[in-house]
Design an enzyme around this catalytic site. Structure first.
Site, PDB file in Angstrom:
ATOM      1  CG  HIS A 163      -1.547   4.946   3.649  1.00 38.97           C
ATOM      2  ND1 HIS A 163      -1.660   6.001   4.254  1.00 38.97           N
ATOM      3  CD2 HIS A 163      -2.613   4.005   3.850  1.00 38.97           C
ATOM      4  CE1 HIS A 163      -2.632   5.816   5.160  1.00 38.97           C
ATOM      5  NE2 HIS A 163      -3.182   4.569   4.965  1.00 38.97           N
TER       6      HIS A 163
ATOM      7  CG  ASP B 205      -1.972   1.193   1.399  1.00 38.20           C
ATOM      8  OD1 ASP B 205      -1.888   1.795   0.396  1.00 38.20           O
ATOM      9  OD2 ASP B 205      -2.822   0.836   2.028  1.00 38.20           O
TER      10      ASP B 205
ATOM     11  CD  GLU C   5      -4.799  -0.315  -0.514  1.00 38.26           C
ATOM     12  OE1 GLU C   5      -5.531   0.334   0.094  1.00 38.26           O
ATOM     13  OE2 GLU C   5      -4.687  -1.531  -0.388  1.00 38.26           O
TER      14      GLU C   5
ATOM     15  CD  GLU D 225      -7.477   3.349   1.291  1.00 42.77           C
ATOM     16  OE1 GLU D 225      -7.366   3.857   2.442  1.00 42.77           O
ATOM     17  OE2 GLU D 225      -6.964   2.244   1.101  1.00 42.77           O
TER      18      GLU D 225
ATOM     19  CG  HIS E  39     -10.395   0.179   2.352  1.00 45.49           C
ATOM     20  ND1 HIS E  39     -10.995   1.155   3.316  1.00 45.49           N
ATOM     21  CD2 HIS E  39      -9.009   0.229   2.611  1.00 45.49           C
ATOM     22  CE1 HIS E  39     -10.135   1.680   4.004  1.00 45.49           C
ATOM     23  NE2 HIS E  39      -9.018   1.040   3.674  1.00 45.49           N
TER      24      HIS E  39
END
Length: 382
Positions: A185, A183, A209, A235, A285
């Protein structure tokens, strides 16, 4: 049947539970929350209450349309999350009323179970090889980790090397068939994301991700040129109208709608159907609580392009209370060999320990994410 009451419960570690009561004694549970903005979402739910009291809870589509389209200003994380938790609770009521699992209303089950993954490493990942091996020994077949700490627009390539070393530690410890997701992020800006994606490709990841923030989605086209690894986003996207631009762009391989943020169970099922038409997989998610996970499993059950499910058991955010603590029967999810079976009981298929919820709600929580800064003092993405 009529809605008579809405009750909100802020509970540790960072969740908000919603109970909706009816005049027939049937109640439903939802999870309306944005991590770090729980009180704001709760205020939004209370503002929507006057549109709900006296309504038949079974008319879910009409209630959703009223709450979303009936307001001049719509969408975004707060409004969409409030609607999501309400919608989950309505489905719970409807399933209990007709004595059916929620997915039976949405076409029925197309699978028996779904693969799940665990988080390792925390916000500042370290010693992930050992942590991943622990999860493997517990029966899980896949993990996800944060790629890096904070990264400036242009930063040290030593941080790229360190991220690769952590992934290599998992691959060496857990083997070539073990699933690894990384991720970014949204912490990584385009210039560094290209290099990081390129350097991680040899480790054969399940996906990377949020290689950049969702609002910088146009950069995904360029990043995709530097890697063959599947790219996942979603997400921080809300309702099908946010996802539309991602599908039209054509470079994302996996979408990650959050059923407590993106409009609820049916809205995320609609988003998943759009994804199927674009040959895109779905990995919902869910770093939240048991109600949100139950909602996800019902969508997974009837969604053929759902392939793996996030869940928060043991996640670093859950200090004080974990995923299963608020359930009367913690075995309802029945983790085994890295998969979770589809729920069978009516509604969302879980029974909340309401006494514990009420007790914990007296304490509440004020969880906020940290604010990170780069070495020069500028604010960094968390």
């Amino acid at each position: 049947m009529k809605i008579t009451k809405l009750t909100l419960y802020p509970v540790e570690p960072r969740w908000m539970f919603l109970k909706i009561d009816t005049n027939e004694g049937i109640s439903g549970w939802g999870e309306p929350v944005i991590e770090g903005k729980a009180d704001t979402v709760a205020a939004c739910v209370r503002e929507m209450e006057e549109y709900l009291i006296g309504r038949d809870p079974r008319n879910i589509e009409d209630i959703w349309q009223t709450l979303y389209r009936g307001a001049f200003y719509r969408g975004g994380p707060i409004i969409s999350s409030a609607i999501s938790g309400i919608e989950q609770a309505l489905w719970d009521i409807k399933g209990k009323y007709y004595n059916m699992p929620v997915y039976e209303f949405l076409g029925g089950a197309c699978r028996e179970n779904i693969r799940v993954y665990c988080w390792v490493g925390g916000d500042r990942p370290s010693d992930v090889g050992k942590a991943a091996l622990t999860q493997k020994e517990l029966g899980f077949t896949a993990v996800k980790m944060n790629a890096t700490e904070e990264l400036h627009y242009i930063d040290s390539f030593a941080k790229i090397d360190a991220a690769c070393e952590r992934v290599a530690a998992i691959r060496e410890t857990c083997g070539k068939d073990f699933g690894i997701a990384v991720d970014f992020h949204g912490r990584v800006h385009k210039s560094m994301a290209k290099e990081l994606a390129h350097q991680l490709a040899p480790y054969h990841l399940m996906f990377i991700e949020e290689p950049v923030l969702s609002e910088n989605y146009e950069a995904l086209v360029e990043i995709a040129k530097y890697t063959s690894t599947p790219i996942a986003v979603g997400e921080r996207l809300f309702t099908r109208w946010d996802f539309k631009k991602i599908f039209e762009q054509g470079v994302v391989d996996i979408i990650q709608p959050d059923l407590s943020h993106a409009g609820g169970i049916l809205e995320c099922r609609k988003i998943s159907a759009m994804a199927e038409a674009y040959d895109v997989a779905v990995a919902p998610h869910c770093p939240l609580g048991p109600i949100a996970l139950a909602a996800c499993l019902h969508m997974d059950a009837c969604t053929p392009n759902a392939w793996i499910q996030e869940q928060s058991l043991g996640i670093h955010y859950n200090e004080g209370s974990d995923l299963l603590d608020y359930l009367k029967d913690p075995n309802v999810f029945n983790y085994e060999k890295g998969v979770v079976p589809m729920p069978k009981a009516p509604g969302l298929g879980i029974e909340i320990n309401e006494e514990l919820v009420m007790e914990k709600a007296k304490i509440g929580h004020h969880w906020k994410n940290p604010v990170w800064r780069n070495a020069d003092g500028t604010v960094a993405e968390w």
